[in-house]
Design a protein around this motif. Structure first.
Motif, mmCIF file in Angstrom:
data_model
loop_
_atom_site.group_PDB
_atom_site.id
_atom_site.type_symbol
_atom_site.label_atom_id
_atom_site.label_comp_id
_atom_site.label_asym_id
_atom_site.label_seq_id
_atom_site.Cartn_x
_atom_site.Cartn_y
_atom_site.Cartn_z
ATOM 1 N N PHE A 212 0.831 -1.203 0.000
ATOM 2 C CA PHE A 212 0.000 0.000 0.000
ATOM 3 C C PHE A 212 0.862 1.248 0.000
ATOM 4 C CE2 PHE A 212 -2.064 3.421 2.394
ATOM 5 C CZ PHE A 212 -3.223 3.592 1.645
ATOM 6 N N MET A 213 1.873 1.294 0.850
ATOM 7 C CA MET A 213 2.708 2.490 0.959
ATOM 8 C C MET A 213 3.533 2.707 -0.308
ATOM 9 S SD MET A 213 1.997 4.034 3.702
ATOM 10 C CE MET A 213 3.357 5.213 3.713
ATOM 11 N N ALA A 214 4.093 1.649 -0.851
ATOM 12 C CA ALA A 214 4.901 1.799 -2.059
ATOM 13 C C ALA A 214 4.059 2.294 -3.227
ATOM 14 C CB ALA A 214 5.579 0.475 -2.413
ATOM 15 N N LEU A 215 2.892 1.697 -3.406
ATOM 16 C CA LEU A 215 2.012 2.097 -4.511
ATOM 17 C C LEU A 215 1.470 3.508 -4.311
ATOM 18 C CD1 LEU A 215 0.169 -1.295 -4.876
ATOM 19 C CD2 LEU A 215 1.486 -0.193 -6.699
ATOM 20 N N THR A 216 1.112 3.833 -3.067
ATOM 21 C CA THR A 216 0.571 5.159 -2.782
ATOM 22 C C THR A 216 1.611 6.242 -3.014
ATOM 23 O OG1 THR A 216 -1.039 4.315 -1.183
ATOM 24 C CG2 THR A 216 -0.405 6.627 -0.980
ATOM 25 N N LEU A 217 2.813 6.046 -2.494
ATOM 26 C CA LEU A 217 3.851 7.067 -2.653
ATOM 27 C C LEU A 217 4.357 7.138 -4.092
ATOM 28 C CD1 LEU A 217 5.842 6.638 0.673
ATOM 29 C CD2 LEU A 217 4.219 8.436 0.058
ATOM 30 N N LEU A 218 4.380 5.997 -4.781
ATOM 31 C CA LEU A 218 4.739 6.035 -6.198
ATOM 32 C C LEU A 218 3.762 6.935 -6.954
ATOM 33 C CD1 LEU A 218 5.728 2.944 -8.366
ATOM 34 C CD2 LEU A 218 4.406 4.825 -9.292
ATOM 35 N N GLY A 219 2.451 6.696 -6.718
ATOM 36 C CA GLY A 219 1.448 7.563 -7.337
ATOM 37 C C GLY A 219 1.564 8.993 -6.849
ATOM 38 N N GLY A 220 1.958 9.173 -5.580
ATOM 39 C CA GLY A 220 2.068 10.515 -5.022
ATOM 40 C C GLY A 220 3.161 11.333 -5.677
ATOM 41 N N PHE A 221 4.336 10.744 -5.865
ATOM 42 C CA PHE A 221 5.417 11.500 -6.505
ATOM 43 C C PHE A 221 5.159 11.665 -7.999
ATOM 44 C CE2 PHE A 221 7.805 10.087 -2.669
ATOM 45 C CZ PHE A 221 8.060 11.358 -2.187
ATOM 46 N N ALA A 222 4.451 10.693 -8.600
ATOM 47 C CA ALA A 222 4.055 10.868 -9.996
ATOM 48 C C ALA A 222 3.109 12.064 -10.126
ATOM 49 C CB ALA A 222 3.399 9.591 -10.513
ATOM 50 N N VAL A 278 3.322 -3.343 -16.420
ATOM 51 C CA VAL A 278 3.072 -2.112 -17.177
ATOM 52 C C VAL A 278 3.425 -0.888 -16.343
ATOM 53 C CG1 VAL A 278 1.265 -0.681 -18.206
ATOM 54 C CG2 VAL A 278 1.327 -3.133 -18.667
ATOM 55 N N MET A 279 3.019 -0.902 -15.070
ATOM 56 C CA MET A 279 3.263 0.253 -14.220
ATOM 57 C C MET A 279 4.754 0.470 -13.969
ATOM 58 S SD MET A 279 1.645 1.115 -10.500
ATOM 59 C CE MET A 279 2.384 -0.350 -9.801
ATOM 60 N N VAL A 280 5.478 -0.603 -13.700
ATOM 61 C CA VAL A 280 6.905 -0.470 -13.430
ATOM 62 C C VAL A 280 7.643 0.040 -14.661
ATOM 63 C CG1 VAL A 280 9.023 -1.759 -12.938
ATOM 64 C CG2 VAL A 280 6.961 -2.167 -11.572
ATOM 65 N N ARG A 281 7.332 -0.507 -15.807
ATOM 66 C CA ARG A 281 8.020 -0.077 -17.028
ATOM 67 C C ARG A 281 7.642 1.364 -17.396
ATOM 68 N NH1 ARG A 281 7.816 -5.578 -20.810
ATOM 69 N NH2 ARG A 281 9.118 -6.846 -19.418
ATOM 70 N N ALA A 282 6.389 1.721 -17.190
ATOM 71 C CA ALA A 282 5.980 3.097 -17.476
ATOM 72 C C ALA A 282 6.664 4.075 -16.523
ATOM 73 C CB ALA A 282 4.467 3.224 -17.374
ATOM 74 N N THR A 283 6.860 3.662 -15.274
ATOM 75 C CA THR A 283 7.583 4.515 -14.320
ATOM 76 C C THR A 283 9.023 4.713 -14.766
ATOM 77 O OG1 THR A 283 6.189 3.691 -12.513
ATOM 78 C CG2 THR A 283 8.213 4.834 -11.909
ATOM 79 N N MET A 284 9.624 3.676 -15.299
ATOM 80 C CA MET A 284 10.975 3.799 -15.834
ATOM 81 C C MET A 284 11.005 4.816 -16.969
ATOM 82 S SD MET A 284 12.067 -0.248 -15.833
ATOM 83 C CE MET A 284 13.614 0.071 -16.668
ATOM 84 N N GLY A 285 10.019 4.760 -17.852
ATOM 85 C CA GLY A 285 9.941 5.729 -18.935
ATOM 86 C C GLY A 285 9.768 7.144 -18.418
ATOM 87 N N PHE A 286 8.905 7.307 -17.411
ATOM 88 C CA PHE A 286 8.688 8.618 -16.803
ATOM 89 C C PHE A 286 9.997 9.179 -16.254
ATOM 90 C CE2 PHE A 286 7.575 10.746 -12.658
ATOM 91 C CZ PHE A 286 7.162 11.954 -13.221
ATOM 92 N N ASN A 315 4.328 12.573 -19.407
ATOM 93 C CA ASN A 315 2.943 12.451 -18.969
ATOM 94 C C ASN A 315 2.251 11.259 -19.608
ATOM 95 O OD1 ASN A 315 3.258 14.713 -17.403
ATOM 96 N ND2 ASN A 315 2.316 16.115 -18.858
ATOM 97 N N ALA A 316 2.665 10.878 -20.818
ATOM 98 C CA ALA A 316 2.104 9.679 -21.435
ATOM 99 C C ALA A 316 2.444 8.448 -20.598
ATOM 100 C CB ALA A 316 2.638 9.524 -22.858
ATOM 101 N N CYS A 317 3.641 8.430 -20.033
ATOM 102 C CA CYS A 317 4.000 7.328 -19.131
ATOM 103 C C CYS A 317 3.153 7.361 -17.863
ATOM 104 C CB CYS A 317 5.475 7.415 -18.771
ATOM 105 S SG CYS A 317 6.600 7.140 -20.164
ATOM 106 N N LEU A 318 2.913 8.572 -17.344
ATOM 107 C CA LEU A 318 2.115 8.691 -16.120
ATOM 108 C C LEU A 318 0.689 8.206 -16.322
ATOM 109 C CD1 LEU A 318 3.110 12.055 -14.415
ATOM 110 C CD2 LEU A 318 3.893 9.742 -13.955
#
Length: 401
Positions: A212-222, A278-286, A315-318
């Motif tokens: 929960f914390m990892a996903l929430t903060l990942l979305g938060g910094f995005a 998909v999410m991990v790879r898109a974060t790498m692109g971001f 933003n397309a990655c986000l």
């Protein structure tokens, strides 16, 4: 998606758009408002920061309340508070009054962010929930394309206070939609009484849940990268690139296009390749695009076209990261969906507010401080993506019919 879910997504999207409209309509007017009220750039950025802080903290109330009282009552109250804040902003004589009005707006606007996410969790999970979230974001996507242009037009015709007049009308329409179009999705038998002990226990469970914390903060910094852009772009595009309010509105829409276009294929790609992949790879692109754009800026190459192109790609990655992260963070917490949604939203807003605060002291009207803060968001999100990639595989969840 079944027609009933599509209809619910449309209503929830329109309600959720109230908060973004309160920001996006306002952006082209920031330099003009600052000039009229005699406010500095940091003070005008404070009107945005105060909104985000209130918006984040208030979610701690609306989520548990929605678990106890059902979904519609908190929306009614939140929209009423938002209406009060908008009235204060409309007639604000000073910068301090405007900051206070924006704070009150944030206290109310939080309801139409956190409660719709809990409604989605009531109706569906897994890929179906991601599709609903993407559909809501498609509706919300009207905001960055239309709201700045509407704001610039209203400011040209009747001054910046007319922007808040339009928000008053939008709030009244939202109240009517809640009354006549939104169904209650939490049955009385499923409601949970609010108690301090239960809130502390639930919060402790969520705050110590690694996923929960990892996903929430990942979305938060995005999302924080968006907040930095929102707080700085109108000044950067006006001072560094010489754009008018209308030109800024068009540039803002282009920057947002990448996000909302890609968000519509997030569920489809998640079903084919796995949501986490998909999410991990898109974060790498971001991270690659934001850090790369900052590097170009350091070399003096961040022209208007280069900046817009880099932010479009980032933003397309986000668009693949944020809706998926939101859904995955809630998937294992259906028993406290309201609390999980509110706590997650609070943490994400605070992350965004911290990024704005870090940027403010270095803001000089040029593009580089903004790109630096956005690149920092990319680096932090990439670190958290590494944590998400190592989480235990979750059991497959069947989509709702």
């Amino acid at each position: 998606m079944p027609s009933s879910l599509l209809r619910a997504a449309l209503v929830l999207g329109l309600l959720s758009a109230v908060g973004p409209f309160a920001i996006d309509m306002y952006l082209p007017a920031l330099p003009r408002i600052g000039a009229d009220l005699g406010a500095s750039v940091p003070a005008m950025q404070g009107t945005i920061t105060s909104y985000f802080i209130a918006f984040g903290l208030a979610q701690l109330i609306y989520g548990p309340w929605a678990d106890q009282a059902g979904r519609k009552t908190p929306i009614y109250v939140g929209l009423g508070i938002f209406l009060l804040g908008t009235l204060i902003c409309t007639f604000a004589p000073t910068t301090e009054a405007l900051i206070f009005g924006r704070f009150v707006q944030g206290l109310g606007g939080a309801a139409v962010m956190v409660v719709p996410r809990a409604v989605i969790r009531d109706l569906s999970t897994g890929h179906e929930a991601t599709r609903m979230m993407a559909a809501i974001m498609l509706v919300i996507s009207v905001s960055p394309f239309l709201a700045p242009l509407v704001g610039a037009g209203l400011m040209a015709l009747a001054g910046w206070r007319a922007i808040f007049g339009a928000l008053i009308l939008a709030t009244v329409i939202s109240l009517l939609m809640t009354r006549f179009l939104l169904q209650e999705t939490l049955a009385p038998t499923d409601r949970q009484p609010v108690s301090v002990r239960a809130l502390l226990r639930g919060s402790a469970k969520l705050l110590t849940h690694r996923g929960f914390m990892a996903l929430t903060l990942l979305g938060g910094f995005a999302m924080g990268s968006f907040f930095v852009f929102i707080a700085s772009a109108s000044f950067v595009y006006a001072e560094a690139f010489g754009l008018t309010p209308t030109q800024f509105s068009l540039a803002f829409a282009v920057n947002a296009l990448g996000f909302f276009s890609s968000s519509q294929v997030a569920a489809r790609l998640g079903m084919r390749f796995g949501a986490r992949t998909v999410m991990v790879r898109a974060t790498m692109g971001f991270a690659v695009f934001t850090i790369g754009l900052f590097g170009i800026g350091l070399m003096g190459g961040a022209t208007l076209v280069v900046t817009m192109a880099g932010l479009f790609l980032a933003n397309a990655c986000l668009g693949l990261v944020i809706p998926t992260a939101m859904v995955m963070a809630l998937d294992d917490h259906g028993d406290v969906a309201g609390l999980a949604s509110s706590l997650g939203g609070t943490l994400q807003m605070l992350a965004g507010g911290v990024m704005i605060a870090l940027t403010g002291p270095f803001f000089d009207g040029s593009v580089l401080p903004m790109l630096a803060a956005i690149a920092l968001c990319g680096a932090l999100a990439l670190m958290l993506a590494g944590v998400v990639a190592r989480l235990p595989a979750a059991p497959k969840v069947q989509a709702s019919a």
